[in-house]
Structure formats: C-alpha cells, structure tokens
Design a protein around this motif. Structure first.
Motif, PDB file in Angstrom:
ATOM      1  N   ALA A 215      -3.017  -6.364   5.815  1.00  0.00           N
ATOM      2  CA  ALA A 215      -1.372  -6.596   6.391  1.00  0.00           C
ATOM      3  C   ALA A 215      -0.995  -8.085   6.179  1.00  0.00           C
ATOM      4  N   SER A 216      -1.953  -8.876   5.978  1.00  0.00           N
ATOM      5  CA  SER A 216      -1.509 -10.296   5.880  1.00  0.00           C
ATOM      6  C   SER A 216      -1.776 -10.773   4.234  1.00  0.00           C
ATOM      7  N   THR A 217      -2.635 -10.096   3.653  1.00  0.00           N
ATOM      8  CA  THR A 217      -3.021 -10.489   2.439  1.00  0.00           C
ATOM      9  C   THR A 217      -2.475  -9.760   1.123  1.00  0.00           C
ATOM     10  N   PHE A 218      -2.277  -8.434   1.345  1.00  0.00           N
ATOM     11  CA  PHE A 218      -1.818  -7.959   0.095  1.00  0.00           C
ATOM     12  C   PHE A 218      -0.161  -8.050   0.214  1.00  0.00           C
ATOM     13  N   THR A 219       0.178  -9.278  -0.352  1.00  0.00           N
ATOM     14  CA  THR A 219       1.265  -9.558  -0.325  1.00  0.00           C
ATOM     15  C   THR A 219       1.940 -10.127  -2.013  1.00  0.00           C
ATOM     16  N   ALA A 220       3.398  -9.994  -2.087  1.00  0.00           N
ATOM     17  CA  ALA A 220       3.906 -10.309  -3.570  1.00  0.00           C
ATOM     18  C   ALA A 220       3.206 -11.534  -4.215  1.00  0.00           C
ATOM     19  N   GLU A 221       3.058 -12.508  -3.205  1.00  0.00           N
ATOM     20  CA  GLU A 221       2.687 -13.825  -3.936  1.00  0.00           C
ATOM     21  C   GLU A 221       1.067 -13.623  -4.308  1.00  0.00           C
ATOM     22  N   ASN A 222       0.354 -13.063  -3.715  1.00  0.00           N
ATOM     23  CA  ASN A 222      -1.095 -13.149  -3.929  1.00  0.00           C
ATOM     24  C   ASN A 222      -0.957 -12.232  -5.208  1.00  0.00           C
TER      25      ASN A 222
ATOM     26  N   VAL B 253      -2.851   1.014  -1.985  1.00  0.00           N
ATOM     27  CA  VAL B 253      -3.564   0.129  -1.158  1.00  0.00           C
ATOM     28  C   VAL B 253      -3.244   0.102   0.396  1.00  0.00           C
ATOM     29  N   THR B 254      -2.015   0.154   0.660  1.00  0.00           N
ATOM     30  CA  THR B 254      -1.691   0.251   2.026  1.00  0.00           C
ATOM     31  C   THR B 254      -2.066   1.409   2.880  1.00  0.00           C
ATOM     32  N   ASP B 255      -1.849   2.357   2.087  1.00  0.00           N
ATOM     33  CA  ASP B 255      -2.335   3.632   2.742  1.00  0.00           C
ATOM     34  C   ASP B 255      -3.420   4.278   2.932  1.00  0.00           C
ATOM     35  N   TYR B 256      -4.515   3.593   2.032  1.00  0.00           N
ATOM     36  CA  TYR B 256      -5.943   3.819   1.962  1.00  0.00           C
ATOM     37  C   TYR B 256      -6.910   2.854   2.655  1.00  0.00           C
ATOM     38  N   PHE B 257      -6.382   1.492   2.693  1.00  0.00           N
ATOM     39  CA  PHE B 257      -7.315   0.332   2.815  1.00  0.00           C
ATOM     40  C   PHE B 257      -6.932  -0.609   3.987  1.00  0.00           C
TER      41      PHE B 257
ATOM     42  N   ARG C  27       1.996 -11.389 -14.255  1.00  0.00           N
ATOM     43  CA  ARG C  27       2.601 -10.451 -15.203  1.00  0.00           C
ATOM     44  C   ARG C  27       3.127  -9.186 -14.454  1.00  0.00           C
ATOM     45  N   LEU C  28       3.010  -8.986 -13.207  1.00  0.00           N
ATOM     46  CA  LEU C  28       3.612  -7.691 -12.523  1.00  0.00           C
ATOM     47  C   LEU C  28       5.380  -7.962 -12.284  1.00  0.00           C
ATOM     48  N   ALA C  29       5.804  -7.005 -12.797  1.00  0.00           N
ATOM     49  CA  ALA C  29       7.312  -6.974 -12.801  1.00  0.00           C
ATOM     50  C   ALA C  29       7.994  -6.977 -11.207  1.00  0.00           C
ATOM     51  N   THR C  30       9.123  -7.563 -11.134  1.00  0.00           N
ATOM     52  CA  THR C  30       9.464  -7.591  -9.637  1.00  0.00           C
ATOM     53  C   THR C  30      10.150  -6.059  -9.259  1.00  0.00           C
ATOM     54  N   ALA C  31      10.442  -5.349 -10.188  1.00  0.00           N
ATOM     55  CA  ALA C  31      10.700  -3.988  -9.926  1.00  0.00           C
ATOM     56  C   ALA C  31       9.700  -3.042  -9.398  1.00  0.00           C
ATOM     57  N   HIS C  32       8.185  -3.593 -10.144  1.00  0.00           N
ATOM     58  CA  HIS C  32       7.127  -2.896  -9.572  1.00  0.00           C
ATOM     59  C   HIS C  32       6.567  -3.321  -8.476  1.00  0.00           C
ATOM     60  N   ILE C  33       6.536  -4.375  -8.112  1.00  0.00           N
ATOM     61  CA  ILE C  33       6.195  -5.132  -6.658  1.00  0.00           C
ATOM     62  C   ILE C  33       7.354  -4.534  -5.777  1.00  0.00           C
ATOM     63  N   ASP C  34       8.665  -4.211  -5.720  1.00  0.00           N
ATOM     64  CA  ASP C  34       9.460  -3.730  -5.085  1.00  0.00           C
ATOM     65  C   ASP C  34       9.022  -2.486  -4.557  1.00  0.00           C
ATOM     66  N   GLN C  35       8.598  -1.650  -5.404  1.00  0.00           N
ATOM     67  CA  GLN C  35       8.149  -0.162  -5.252  1.00  0.00           C
ATOM     68  C   GLN C  35       6.976  -0.160  -4.379  1.00  0.00           C
ATOM     69  N   LEU C  36       6.066  -1.237  -4.213  1.00  0.00           N
ATOM     70  CA  LEU C  36       4.945  -1.124  -3.409  1.00  0.00           C
ATOM     71  C   LEU C  36       5.239  -1.083  -1.723  1.00  0.00           C
ATOM     72  N   LYS C  37       4.446  -0.570  -1.146  1.00  0.00           N
ATOM     73  CA  LYS C  37       4.456  -0.685   0.229  1.00  0.00           C
ATOM     74  C   LYS C  37       3.731  -1.905   0.961  1.00  0.00           C
ATOM     75  N   LEU C  38       4.311  -3.129   0.370  1.00  0.00           N
ATOM     76  CA  LEU C  38       3.888  -4.399   1.077  1.00  0.00           C
ATOM     77  C   LEU C  38       4.137  -4.691   2.527  1.00  0.00           C
ATOM     78  N   PRO C  39       3.103  -5.247   2.921  1.00  0.00           N
ATOM     79  CA  PRO C  39       3.550  -5.388   4.568  1.00  0.00           C
ATOM     80  C   PRO C  39       4.628  -6.419   4.642  1.00  0.00           C
ATOM     81  N   ALA C  40       5.228  -6.178   5.842  1.00  0.00           N
ATOM     82  CA  ALA C  40       6.456  -7.181   6.247  1.00  0.00           C
ATOM     83  C   ALA C  40       5.861  -8.542   6.320  1.00  0.00           C
ATOM     84  N   ALA C  41       6.914  -9.442   5.776  1.00  0.00           N
ATOM     85  CA  ALA C  41       6.326 -10.880   5.854  1.00  0.00           C
ATOM     86  C   ALA C  41       6.355 -11.429   7.253  1.00  0.00           C
TER      87      ALA C  41
END
Length: 271
Positions: free
Chosen positions: A242-249, A221-225, A257-271
């Motif tokens: 940059a502001s919406t694709f967050t772990a909380e959302n 998502v972060t690479d493409y959109f 249902r998303l595992a923390t380990a899976h979320i940690d692997q995503l390139k989420l924007p910095a808080a």
C-alpha cells in the motif's frame, strides 16, 4: 592491488548489525553475492513480516532469484547473514519449503507425480525411504489441494508446464512448513494454474504461514501480495504494498524504463 569484490563485502558488512524483528520468518542483512568482480546482489537487507505474502520485484538480471538462493545457501554468499524465526536459517530448515524455477528442473527424470510429492517428506522417510500408507495419504491430500490428485500415477515429464508447477507446490505443501519460498511460481503457467496456485498461497497465509515469491507480473502485485521488496542488485525499497509499490519506486527499480502508459495500467495504491 584492491579487490572490488572484497571492498563491496566490507561495505555490506556495515549493515549486518541492523536489528531483526523477533517474529520475522526471514531476515536478510547485508547480503552480497558476486560473480567474479561484478556483484549480482549487493548489500541487500530484507525483512519478511510474519503471516505475510511478500513479492520480490525487479527487472531481469536484478538478482531476485540469486537473493533467494543465497539466503538458502544454494549459491555462496560473499557477505551477509540470514535469520529465520530469529535464529540462523540453517538451524530451522525443517520449517522452510522451497519451490525452484520450473525451468531449472530436469523433467526427463523418470518418476511419478506422487513420488515427487513424497520427496517433500524426506525428513520423515529417513535414509531407507520407507513409505507407509499415511505418507501416501498425505501426499495425495497435497495433490488434491492443488487439483492434481487424479494425476498421481502419471510420469512427471508427461505433464504440462502448469501441471508440473502444481506438483512442485504440492511437494512443498507436504513439508508442512512455516515459510514458503517460491521462485517465479507463475512463470509460463496457464490462467487456471495461476488461480489455483494463488488460492493455495493465500490459504497458507490464512493459516498464519509466510510466503515469499520472486514475481515478474507487476499487474498482479496489488491483488496477490501485501508486502513487497523492490531490488535491482541493491535494495530499492521495501514495505507494505500500500505504501511501497509506487510509480516512483518502480521507476527507480527499473531504471526509468517503464512507460508511463504501462504504469497507468497498474493498480497502484492511492497516493
């Protein structure tokens, strides 16, 4: 006796008056689709920015594909309105190209690759379907753009899944649209095809066109959109990646249902 579907429609109707930016290529307000008494999409608002790459994200059964189809009128809406470029979408269909899910297409239909692409020129060809030399040249140019020109004479059913997806993208390119709507364009394709497709979509954005994709791969998502709509029947969040694709959302969208380990692997924007 109350009708739950109608009650949902009434609640959705309260959102119809929300303002729509004049330059938005696609604005959805209060869209509700119901299969029987169960809403598949409920009271969803979405505003696609001009010259953007937008991803529609959500779990299986969240209504992502239904949202696109209802916006286009392919499936009936219980309520809601859809504007494209500031007017009702039906008035500007010539400015919109749609690429359906590959799995929804009958690939046994006996037709050549170039003929599939020429279908994108149906408004120009008219009822008689008279194909002239410049039409074929345009279709070949679109195939060249997706790396499929050498397959122009092949039967569409003889191609691989990734090749078929490229051909359908070429058909959309032939329409020379200002808004491209794609339903799971990367599903089931090889890595080379995915790169080819995203390169074309990014080029469309560079040409000041808008692209909207139903998308399932959170890792890209972060690479493409640059814009994202998170839904699970209802809209969960929408805005810049940059502001919406967050772990909380993401956890709200996927019901925690998303595992923390899976979320940690995503390139989420910095808080």
């Amino acid at each position: 006796m109350s009708n739950p579907a109608l009650e949902l429609a009434s609640e959705a109707g309260e959102q119809l008056a929300r303002p729509v930016p004049a330059d938005s290529p696609l604005a959805i307000r209060g869209l509700t689709v119901s299969y029987g008494e169960k809403p598949a999409v409920f009271s969803v608002d979405a505003t696609v920015p001009a010259r953007s790459m937008t991803a529609i994200i959500g779990p299986n059964g969240a209504g992502k594909s239904t949202l696109l189809k209802a916006a286009l009128g392919i499936v009936p809406r219980l309520s809601g309105r859809v504007l494209a470029f500031g007017v009702p979408l039906a008035q500007v269909m010539h400015r919109i190209a749609y690429v359906p899910q590959r799995a929804s297409v009958d690939w046994d239909f006996p037709t050549r690759v170039i003929d599939v692409v020429l279908m994108g020129l149906y408004r120009e060809l008219g009822l008689l379907g008279l194909v002239r030399r410049h039409h074929r040249e345009r279709a070949l140019a679109c195939l060249e753009r997706v790396g499929m020109a050498e397959f122009a004479g092949r039967q569409i059913g003889a191609l691989s899944g990734g090749q078929q997806q490229r051909v359908f993208l070429a058909r959309a390119l032939a329409q020379d649209a200002d808004l491209y709507l794609l339903d799971e364009p990367f599903a089931g394709v090889d890595a080379a095809t995915e790169r080819a497709i995203i390169d074309v979509l990014k080029a469309l954005k560079a040409e000041k066109r808008a692209v909207v994709c139903v998308h399932h791969d959170l890792a890209t998502v972060t690479d493409y959109f640059d814009h994202v709509l998170l839904i699970n029947v209802r809209r969960i969040a929408e805005g810049p990646v940059a502001s919406t694709f967050t772990a909380e959302n993401l956890q709200k969208t996927y019901g925690g249902r998303l595992a923390t380990a899976h979320i940690d692997q995503l390139k989420l924007p910095a808080a």
